[in-house]
Write a protein that holds these residues in place. Structure first.
Motif: not given
Length: 429
Positions: A370-371, A399-400, A392-393, A375-376
């Motif tokens: 989430e954080y 997240a996965e 994002a990566r 940032f992305m």
């Protein structure tokens, strides 16, 4: 372990697996004539619900106004599952619980009637009484960070329509009759009834099913636009901790709930999850926990006043830092000089490092996805595409682990990564 080391190790994480086969949900073990949508839309047709007839539904009239009971007695090794849903939504739920083979093969917990997905000795925990807490779960073996502890299948899935806000606290219409039917048709009723209760069913204030579900269930959101409560008895055995070492991950495709280790867990350590959103300061945590009628005595809540105050300050500062980082972004309505833009960017880097440091101290790893997504967006706002891609990566990796890999959040991050990759390629041309 530092966050950079954690990120580097993610590719090595594997969930335990077995070769145990799960009986699939099929027409012959559902208490409806078939899995077809047409059958689900017509619970009154001859043979539907195997004799339950119209009394299995709440409200008469069009199907979209009805709530009906659907039960499989052989689901989850004959433990059973009962669903209370509108016929249209029930079709989607039935399809999901018919798609659980992969999760069954990878599961690692006690099933109904004491059957196991693997040998008893392979379980890394034991369910046992814990002084002052009732029943809980204790690790018996080392459990690595990010590994799967257990996967639980639902015993009850009930439309939120039958659970009005606590202020109203009265189930509408004939809801209790549907609760009785749903419970009565389960093969293994004790799997649900043995769970903790906190809403006063002994005094007749609420139905026992409502008590169990309100005390132990998880939210299942946006199934054909409707919300549900899902009762996952194995996961429900995990007690609350404000600094938990496990996290509950819901997977919409098969309606499973997984407990994932948020950090390394040692033998003898209690396995806990948070019943409330992670990262709250103490005053908000106690307010949120009032719904469960207990005062938290976890290590974080009972730490020395200085330590508790320091944790609260760090958690409050996360909110402040994030707000400040957003304010640094140059916009068309807030143009900045080149010098000011550079100064803001340098401050952003400082804030980001401080934010990540607090994340590690407070051990809020399930919130990294989430954080880092935020940032992305912030770095993208500065035109720093490579940093935006990096965050994002990392967001997707976490997240996965801690959210539904096929859910909307992960899907959105994958879409963002594709866009950022195209932008980077264009810059290199």
């Amino acid at each position: 372990m530092q966050l950079t080391e954690i990120i580097a190790s993610l590719g090595r994480v594997r969930s335990p697996s077995t070769t145990h086969k799960m009986p699939l949900l099929s027409a012959k073990n559902l208490i409806i004539p078939s899995l077809s949508v047409l059958a689900l839309l017509s619970p009154r047709v001859k043979g539907a619900n195997h004799g339950l007839g119209p009394n299995a539904c709440l409200n008469q009239g069009p199907s979209f106004l009805k709530l009906c009971v659907y039960t499989s007695t052989s689901f989850n090794e004959n433990s059973g599952i009962s669903i209370i849903a509108h016929p249209e939504t029930a079709a989607t739920l039935v399809a999901a619980i018919s798609n659980t083979t992969a999760s069954w093969n990878a599961r690692h917990h006690i099933a109904g009637h004491a059957h196991l997905a693997g040998d008893l000795d392979s379980l890394p925990y034991v369910v046992t009484p814990i002084p002052g807490k009732g029943i809980g779960v204790i690790a018996t073996k080392p459990i690595p960070q990010f590994s799967t502890i257990m996967v639980s299948f639902p015993a009850l899935v009930i439309d939120d329509e039958l659970f009005p806000d606590d202020d109203e606290h009265e189930v509408p219409g004939e809801g209790p009759r549907l609760f009785t039917r749903a419970l009565g048709q389960l093969t293994d009723k004790k799997r649900a009834l043995d769970l903790a209760k906190s809403r006063g069913h002994e005094d007749g204030k609420v139905h026992v099913v409502e008590d169990v579900v309100r005390t132990n269930a998880f939210g299942i959101y946006a199934v054909d636009g409707r919300d549900f409560k899902g009762l996952y008895p194995e996961i429900a055995r995990l007690n609350h901790g404000c600094d938990p070492n496990a996290y509950g991950r819901f997977t919409k495709a098969d309606l499973t709930m997984t407990a994932v280790a948020t950090r390394d867990i040692e033998p003898g350590e209690e396995i806990t999850i948070s019943y409330i959103p992670l990262g709250l300061p103490s005053v908000y945590r106690q307010q949120a926990l009032a719904n469960w009628s207990f005062k938290c005595t976890c290590a974080l809540c009972t730490s020395a006043p200085e330590a508790s105050s320091a944790s609260d300050s760090r958690r409050n500062h996360l909110v402040e830092l994030l707000h400040e980082m957003k304010q640094l972004i140059p916009t068309s309505s807030k143009p900045l000089s080149v010098e000011q833009t550079q100064a803001n960017y340098e401050q952003l880097v400082v804030n980001t490092r401080e934010f990540v440091e607090i994340l590690q101290i407070e051990r809020l790893f399930p919130k990294v996805g989430e954080y880092y997504q935020r940032f992305m967006k912030i770095y993208y706002g500065f035109g720093d595409i490579e940093s935006a891609y990096k965050y994002a990566r990392t967001a997707l990796k976490f997240a996965e682990i801690f959210s539904d890999p096929d859910g909307g959040f992960c899907w959105g991050l994958r879409r963002d990564l594709e866009l950022l990759e195209r932008l980077i390629a264009e810059q290199e041309e």
